[in-house]
Design a protein around this motif. Structure first.
Motif, PDB file in Angstrom:
ATOM      1  N   THR A 131       0.858  -1.185   0.000  1.00 34.64           N
ATOM      2  CA  THR A 131       0.000   0.000   0.000  1.00 34.64           C
ATOM      3  C   THR A 131       0.897   1.239   0.000  1.00 34.64           C
ATOM      4  N   CYS A 132       0.262   2.390  -0.237  1.00 35.89           N
ATOM      5  CA  CYS A 132       1.017   3.656  -0.253  1.00 35.89           C
ATOM      6  C   CYS A 132       1.744   3.847   1.074  1.00 35.89           C
ATOM      7  N   PHE A 133       1.011   3.648   2.169  1.00 34.14           N
ATOM      8  CA  PHE A 133       1.588   3.910   3.488  1.00 34.14           C
ATOM      9  C   PHE A 133       2.763   2.982   3.753  1.00 34.14           C
ATOM     10  N   ARG A 150       2.589  10.125   7.080  1.00 29.33           N
ATOM     11  CA  ARG A 150       1.315  10.796   6.795  1.00 29.33           C
ATOM     12  C   ARG A 150       1.554  12.212   6.256  1.00 29.33           C
ATOM     13  N   ARG A 151       2.569  12.887   6.801  1.00 29.34           N
ATOM     14  CA  ARG A 151       2.864  14.255   6.364  1.00 29.34           C
ATOM     15  C   ARG A 151       3.274  14.273   4.880  1.00 29.34           C
ATOM     16  N   VAL A 152       4.188  13.388   4.486  1.00 32.38           N
ATOM     17  CA  VAL A 152       4.662  13.438   3.096  1.00 32.38           C
ATOM     18  C   VAL A 152       3.584  12.941   2.128  1.00 32.38           C
ATOM     19  N   VAL A 174       1.943  15.286  -1.136  1.00 29.33           N
ATOM     20  CA  VAL A 174       1.800  14.926  -2.559  1.00 29.33           C
ATOM     21  C   VAL A 174       0.349  14.618  -2.921  1.00 29.33           C
ATOM     22  N   GLY A 175      -0.563  14.876  -1.997  1.00 29.04           N
ATOM     23  CA  GLY A 175      -1.984  14.697  -2.300  1.00 29.04           C
ATOM     24  C   GLY A 175      -2.462  13.263  -2.219  1.00 29.04           C
ATOM     25  N   LEU A 176      -1.733  12.418  -1.503  1.00 29.15           N
ATOM     26  CA  LEU A 176      -2.171  11.028  -1.346  1.00 29.15           C
ATOM     27  C   LEU A 176      -2.538  10.711   0.100  1.00 29.15           C
ATOM     28  N   GLY A 177      -2.717  11.767   0.888  1.00 24.66           N
ATOM     29  CA  GLY A 177      -3.011  11.575   2.306  1.00 24.66           C
ATOM     30  C   GLY A 177      -4.340  10.900   2.562  1.00 24.66           C
ATOM     31  N   ASP A 178      -5.233  10.964   1.579  1.00 24.85           N
ATOM     32  CA  ASP A 178      -6.557  10.367   1.782  1.00 24.85           C
ATOM     33  C   ASP A 178      -6.615   8.908   1.334  1.00 24.85           C
ATOM     34  N   ARG A 179      -5.514   8.383   0.858  1.00 23.58           N
ATOM     35  CA  ARG A 179      -5.548   6.976   0.407  1.00 23.58           C
ATOM     36  C   ARG A 179      -4.306   6.197   0.838  1.00 23.58           C
ATOM     37  N   PRO A 180      -4.007   6.248   2.123  1.00 25.46           N
ATOM     38  CA  PRO A 180      -2.793   5.546   2.584  1.00 25.46           C
ATOM     39  C   PRO A 180      -2.874   4.038   2.433  1.00 25.46           C
ATOM     40  N   THR A 181      -4.085   3.480   2.530  1.00 20.32           N
ATOM     41  CA  THR A 181      -4.194   2.023   2.477  1.00 20.32           C
ATOM     42  C   THR A 181      -4.490   1.513   1.067  1.00 20.32           C
ATOM     43  N   LYS A 182      -4.458   2.417   0.109  1.00 17.95           N
ATOM     44  CA  LYS A 182      -4.735   1.985  -1.260  1.00 17.95           C
ATOM     45  C   LYS A 182      -3.547   1.186  -1.805  1.00 17.95           C
ATOM     46  N   PRO A 183      -3.821   0.032  -2.413  1.00 17.95           N
ATOM     47  CA  PRO A 183      -2.709  -0.731  -3.004  1.00 17.95           C
ATOM     48  C   PRO A 183      -2.059   0.066  -4.137  1.00 17.95           C
TER      49      PRO A 183
END
Lengths: 294, 292
Positions: free
Chosen positions: B97-99, B122-124, B128-137
């Motif tokens: 995942t992203c995180f 979470r900050r970085v 880059v605008g991906l803070g709302d999808r940390p668990t996205k594969p």
């Protein structure tokens, strides 16, 4: 994304434990989620824990060797490739490859832990419900011999396979190499497991082999045999191979190639040769045939 | 550009066998956003890999943050602690995942305290605008999102020098504009080296630009100075200018020509960074005997 007032990192990379152990934790988690490990662990615990009162519980050793050893080789090679990609993605991380390799080696303790559970239970079964007189093993074999067979063929395979996977992932990272090597290893094991009498002496250089079983005689193809060699020394040989695998994987990182690693590798190689020779030349000196028909 | 330099090279040379990838380059990279322009094979990536201590020079001096970046492992490791680097190509492991991707790299950057590391991840991702999808594969991300995810790892720890190799590849115009905002903010307090083929990014972002050609730094100055090199060499007319290095018909129907001897009917046009860059490449090709 923001245009102004960029939030900056709070604090910095202040140590909260060693990097090696943190990485090992992440690698253990990645390993635990790998489908091949899940299949192997479930298979080992579901199939490899049953007593066999007809011939021998000892034949369960093939289950962890295949399910956690061979599949573990493929899984770990894949994880090593992934770790390499992560290192390359960072481009210029202060933590070198050798620490990642060390973390992967520590992650190999996860399948080994399952292997140890398998070993503990099967050792209990082997002594609580011993094989019939016509089964395997038979005659006057020591407790150490029995435990060494279970530990070497079963539990150590679950460590050795994944460690070999790290070596493959580091030195031959192309996809498909690990499955091909796994197939080659299985093929070589079939030849060297003790089926052919001329190879029974030299079979002990293999990381998996049998110390007997229903390999039969001319008169009785189902007759149980005991093969020559010492499983205790063979376990020592396998431990040396595991150590050599870690050294070979670490050696891939040029910054890790110091005198200490070289010496460790040479000592382990010498110990591996010595223990392999001892495994071949000591213990039973010829094949024994069970006098009772199975 | 008034801040002390973060990286200095003197006679920096890198050879691969008989091929000279970088030829005695003297550079000083300071604060703000510095653009690194050049065609493929000009030596941009080699320079970046040297600056980020990924490879060692054949000869010459290289100091980053005052440390010999081609020196002992201890110095190189110290340099890496203050660097953020986005490689040109980033491959992602399967099943992450992203995180978890950024989290793993944060550990490689020695963020071992779990709570602080997770806050930094979470900050970085937010940046880059991906803070709302940390668990996205990662496999479910678009190409632009993957590029932004790759960028996020370079921002871990707010490095003193951010080295980006083609960061806008695969980004749509809106994402590119957002990235410019991010980089300009970063450049206000730190140093950014931006290797790119996108001359519009250089024009929009960079205080300074270096043009690499054939392993050497052909130009080193401000964007205005680069544009100034093309003044009086860009023409608009009804026909192609004889001897022009590049010509094309624009949307208005007029022919824009760079270089050459203009006919009386052509009129001088305001040059852009791209014009100056193409003129410089064309001149270099002519100087080395290659047809432009």
């Amino acid at each position: 994304m923001t245009a102004v007032a960029l939030p900056v990192a709070k604090g910095g990379p202040v140590a909260g434990g060693s990097v090696l152990w943190r990485l090992a934790g992440l690698e253990v988690r990645r390993y635990a989620r790998h489908p091949l490990f899940l299949v192997g662990a479930v298979g080992t615990l579901a199939i490899g824990m049953r007593p066999d009162p007809v011939s021998s519980t000892y034949f369960n050793v093939i289950v962890p060797a295949a399910a956690l050893g061979i599949l573990g080789l493929v899984a770990m090679a894949s994880l090593t490739r992934g770790a390499d990609l992560l290192g390359r993605s960072a481009g210029a991380a202060p933590v070198p490859e050798r620490v990642q390799t060390g973390a992967l080696a520590l992650a190999a303790l996860l399948p080994f832990a399952v292997g140890l559970v398998w070993f503990a239970w099967n050792a209990y079964l082997a002594f609580d419900r011993p094989p019939p007189p016509s089964g395997f093993p038979f005659g006057d074999v020591s407790t150490g011999w029995k435990l060494a067979v279970l530990f070497g063929c079963g539990a150590l395979s679950t460590l050795g396979g994944p460690l070999l996977g790290i070596v493959i992932g580091r030195w031959w990272p192309r996809r498909g190499v690990a499955p091909m090597l796994a197939v080659a290893l299985v093929a070589a094991t079939i030849i060297m497991q003790g089926l052919f009498e001329p190879l029974r002496r030299v079979r002990l250089f293999m990381p998996f082999t049998y110390f007997g079983g229903p390999f039969g005689t001319e008169a009785d193809p189902e007759r149980v045999l005991l093969f020559p060699g010492s499983p205790q020394w063979w376990v020592g040989y396998l431990v040396c191979l595991c150590g050599l695998a870690v050294v070979a994987a670490l050696w891939h990182d040029r910054s890790a190639r110091d005198g200490r690693l070289r010496t460790t590798g040479l000592v382990l190689a010498a110990a591996a040769v010595a223990t392999c020779l001892l495994a071949t030349l000591t213990g039973l000196d010829h094949t024994l045939v069970n006098p009772l028909s199975s | 550009m008034n801040s002390p330099p973060v990286a200095v090279t003197r006679g920096l040379t890198k050879r691969y066998g008989a091929t000279v990838a970088l030829d005695a380059v003297d550079l000083s990279i300071g604060g703000g956003v510095t653009g690194l322009l050049g065609p493929n094979g000009a030596g941009k990536t080699t320079l970046i890999r040297l600056l980020t201590t990924a490879i060692a020079p054949t000869s010459g001096d290289l100091t980053v943050f005052g440390l010999p970046a081609a020196g002992a492992l201890k110095d190189r490791t110290e340099v890496r602690r203050h660097l953020g680097y986005l490689p040109q190509e980033v491959s992602f492991p399967r099943g992450m995942t992203c995180f978890r991707f950024v989290d793993y790299i944060a550990v490689l950057k020695e963020w071992t305290d779990t709570r602080r590391r997770h806050a930094e991840v979470r900050r970085v991702l937010d940046l880059v605008g991906l803070g709302d999808r940390p668990t996205k594969p990662i496999r479910a991300l678009s190409g632009g999102q993957r590029r932004r995810l790759a960028l996020s790892q370079s921002l871990i720890g707010s490095p003193r020098l951010l080295v980006l190799d083609e960061p806008t590849t695969g980004l749509d115009p809106e994402q590119r504009a957002s990235l410019r905002g991010l980089l300009s903010s970063f450049g206000a307090s730190g140093a950014v080296l931006l290797a790119t083929h996108q001359t519009e990014d250089v024009a929009a972002l960079c205080e300074r630009v270096i043009v690499m050609v054939d392993g050497g730094a052909r130009f080193d100055g401000t964007v205005a100075e680069l544009v100034g090199t093309a003044a009086g060499h860009v023409w608009l007319g009804d026909t192609e200018v004889p001897g022009a290095i590049r010509s094309w018909r624009t949307g208005t129907g007029q022919v824009r020509s760079i270089g050459g001897t203009p006919p009386a009917s052509a009129r001088a046009a305001e040059p852009s960074v791209e014009d100056a860059y193409l003129l410089m490449l064309g001149s270099a090709a002519v100087a080395s005997g290659v047809a432009a």
